[in-house]
Design a protein around this motif. Structure first.
Motif, PDB file in Angstrom:
ATOM      1  N   LYS A  36       0.704  -1.454  -0.201  1.00  0.00           N
ATOM      2  CA  LYS A  36      -0.089  -0.357  -0.100  1.00  0.00           C
ATOM      3  C   LYS A  36       1.239   1.206  -0.040  1.00  0.00           C
ATOM      4  O   LYS A  36       0.681   2.207  -0.694  1.00  0.00           O
ATOM      5  N   SER A  67       7.481   1.199  -9.390  1.00  0.00           N
ATOM      6  CA  SER A  67       7.701   0.079  -8.510  1.00  0.00           C
ATOM      7  C   SER A  67       9.110  -0.727  -8.254  1.00  0.00           C
ATOM      8  O   SER A  67       9.317  -1.199  -7.576  1.00  0.00           O
ATOM      9  N   GLN A 118      -3.980  -1.798  -9.439  1.00  0.00           N
ATOM     10  CA  GLN A 118      -3.006  -1.654  -8.702  1.00  0.00           C
ATOM     11  C   GLN A 118      -2.961  -3.238  -7.838  1.00  0.00           C
ATOM     12  O   GLN A 118      -1.434  -3.359  -7.780  1.00  0.00           O
ATOM     13  N   ARG A 119      -3.345  -4.107  -8.325  1.00  0.00           N
ATOM     14  CA  ARG A 119      -3.583  -5.521  -8.267  1.00  0.00           C
ATOM     15  C   ARG A 119      -2.692  -6.388  -9.010  1.00  0.00           C
ATOM     16  O   ARG A 119      -1.320  -6.890  -7.888  1.00  0.00           O
ATOM     17  N   LYS A 163       1.338   6.570  -7.537  1.00  0.00           N
ATOM     18  CA  LYS A 163      -0.010   7.080  -8.320  1.00  0.00           C
ATOM     19  C   LYS A 163       0.500   8.261  -7.425  1.00  0.00           C
ATOM     20  O   LYS A 163      -0.006   9.392  -8.183  1.00  0.00           O
ATOM     21  N   SER A 184       2.335   1.727  -3.621  1.00  0.00           N
ATOM     22  CA  SER A 184       1.314   2.009  -4.438  1.00  0.00           C
ATOM     23  C   SER A 184       0.461   3.510  -3.935  1.00  0.00           C
ATOM     24  O   SER A 184       0.205   3.658  -5.037  1.00  0.00           O
ATOM     25  N   GLY A 194       0.461  -4.453  -9.421  1.00  0.00           N
ATOM     26  CA  GLY A 194       1.556  -3.672  -8.867  1.00  0.00           C
ATOM     27  C   GLY A 194       1.857  -4.638  -7.896  1.00  0.00           C
ATOM     28  O   GLY A 194       3.428  -4.623  -7.350  1.00  0.00           O
ATOM     29  N   TYR A 195       0.818  -4.370  -6.979  1.00  0.00           N
ATOM     30  CA  TYR A 195       1.056  -5.306  -5.932  1.00  0.00           C
ATOM     31  C   TYR A 195       1.899  -6.818  -5.488  1.00  0.00           C
ATOM     32  O   TYR A 195       2.410  -7.425  -5.518  1.00  0.00           O
ATOM     33  N   ALA A 244      -8.761   1.713 -12.753  1.00  0.00           N
ATOM     34  CA  ALA A 244      -7.437   1.675 -11.707  1.00  0.00           C
ATOM     35  C   ALA A 244      -6.474   0.757 -10.581  1.00  0.00           C
ATOM     36  O   ALA A 244      -5.895   0.088 -10.193  1.00  0.00           O
ATOM     37  N   MET A 245      -7.732  -0.134 -10.461  1.00  0.00           N
ATOM     38  CA  MET A 245      -7.758  -0.996  -9.138  1.00  0.00           C
ATOM     39  C   MET A 245      -7.169  -2.475  -9.814  1.00  0.00           C
ATOM     40  O   MET A 245      -6.282  -2.704  -9.013  1.00  0.00           O
TER      41      MET A 245
END
Length: 277
Positions: A155, A254, A198-199, A162, A158, A201-202, A194-195
């Motif tokens: 988080k 990242s 993000q996932r 962002k 992230s 990227g995780y 966008a979500m």
């Protein structure tokens, strides 16, 4: 009875009961009717039966594989108590989860609670409670440093990426936003994409940090190459280079953050292994 075979058997029974023998309508019924759902009780009973079958199977295998089978003592009362503990704990945990909703966090906590109960029951059955507590007390600052590294790359990283990319993201939104489509229609789609990003990227950072910790740096190059291949079409077909710059900057940021955090955790991990010898 073999100690590890017991806990493995209980974990297999848990996976079968939660993911293979549980109909979808049981889950839907539990999440809507909660304690009034018959499926909740049936599901807990299923887990109790599967746990008992696993325990009896491990006991039978132990008897058959032991040369002096007559010397093997199977405490059926203890096995029934453990199976009953699995049944009751599963009912309570799933009843609580039914009010939490179908979220990733609720799922993770639910599974962690089930596995924790299984480990505790295993420790009680095999008289390994003291050993289990000793293992817990062996947690050192090296383990905490590794946990901290994984928490940092999720988080917080992230949010940082962002904020770093916000000038480019606003420019891209204005550039690709349809002029004739309502903003209210586009907003849910943009949020969903966008979500998803993000996932991704995780997962990317989790894999990179894990590869660093196990000293597999070549796998990092393979991961980045695979991502580049998947994104090649989008990047080459874009009308300008704004999307290319945006994706490259996000990916490189990242990777750089994860590689900066990784060596520190790797050093702590190797120091802990050296101290153990």
């Amino acid at each position: 009875m073999e100690q590890l075979s017991i806990v493995i058997g209980l974990l297999v029974a848990h996976l079968l009961g939660d993911f293979y023998f549980q109909p979808t309508h049981w889950v839907e019924s539990r999440n809507t009717k909660h304690l009034q759902s018959t499926a909740l009780y049936l599901h807990a009973l299923l887990h109790g039966v599967l746990a008992l079958v696993a325990l009896l199977a491990m006991s039978a295998i132990t008897v058959l594989t032991t040369k002096e089978s007559g010397m093997v003592d199977i405490n059926f009362t203890a096995l029934l108590m453990v199976a009953g503990g699995v049944l009751i704990s599963h009912f309570v945990i799933d009843a609580v989860k039914s009010y939490a909703g179908s979220t990733t966090l609720a799922f993770a906590i639910d599974q962690a609670a089930h596995i924790g109960v299984i480990v505790i029951l295993w420790a009680i059955l095999t008289a390994q409670v003291e050993v289990l507590f000793k293992q817990i007390l062996l947690i050192s600052h090296q383990h905490l440093a590794i946990l901290l590294a994984y928490l940092i790359i999720l988080k917080p990283t992230s949010i940082f990426i962002k904020q770093l990319l916000s000038p480019w993201s606003k420019e891209l939104d204005e550039h690709v936003k349809p002029k004739t489509t309502s903003t209210l229609v586009q907003l849910p789609i943009q949020n969903t994409l966008a979500m998803a990003g993000q996932r991704i990227g995780y997962l990317e950072r989790l894999l990179i940090l894990t590869f660093v910790l196990i000293n597999q740096f070549a796998a990092i190059g393979f991961l980045l190459a695979a991502k580049s291949i998947f994104r090649f079409g989008d990047l080459t077909k874009s009308e300008d280079k704004k999307l290319t710059e945006y994706v490259l900057l996000g990916t490189l940021t990242s990777v750089v953050i994860t590689l900066a955090v990784g060596p520190v955790s790797y050093t702590h991990l190797r120091a802990h292994e050296t101290d153990s010898y």
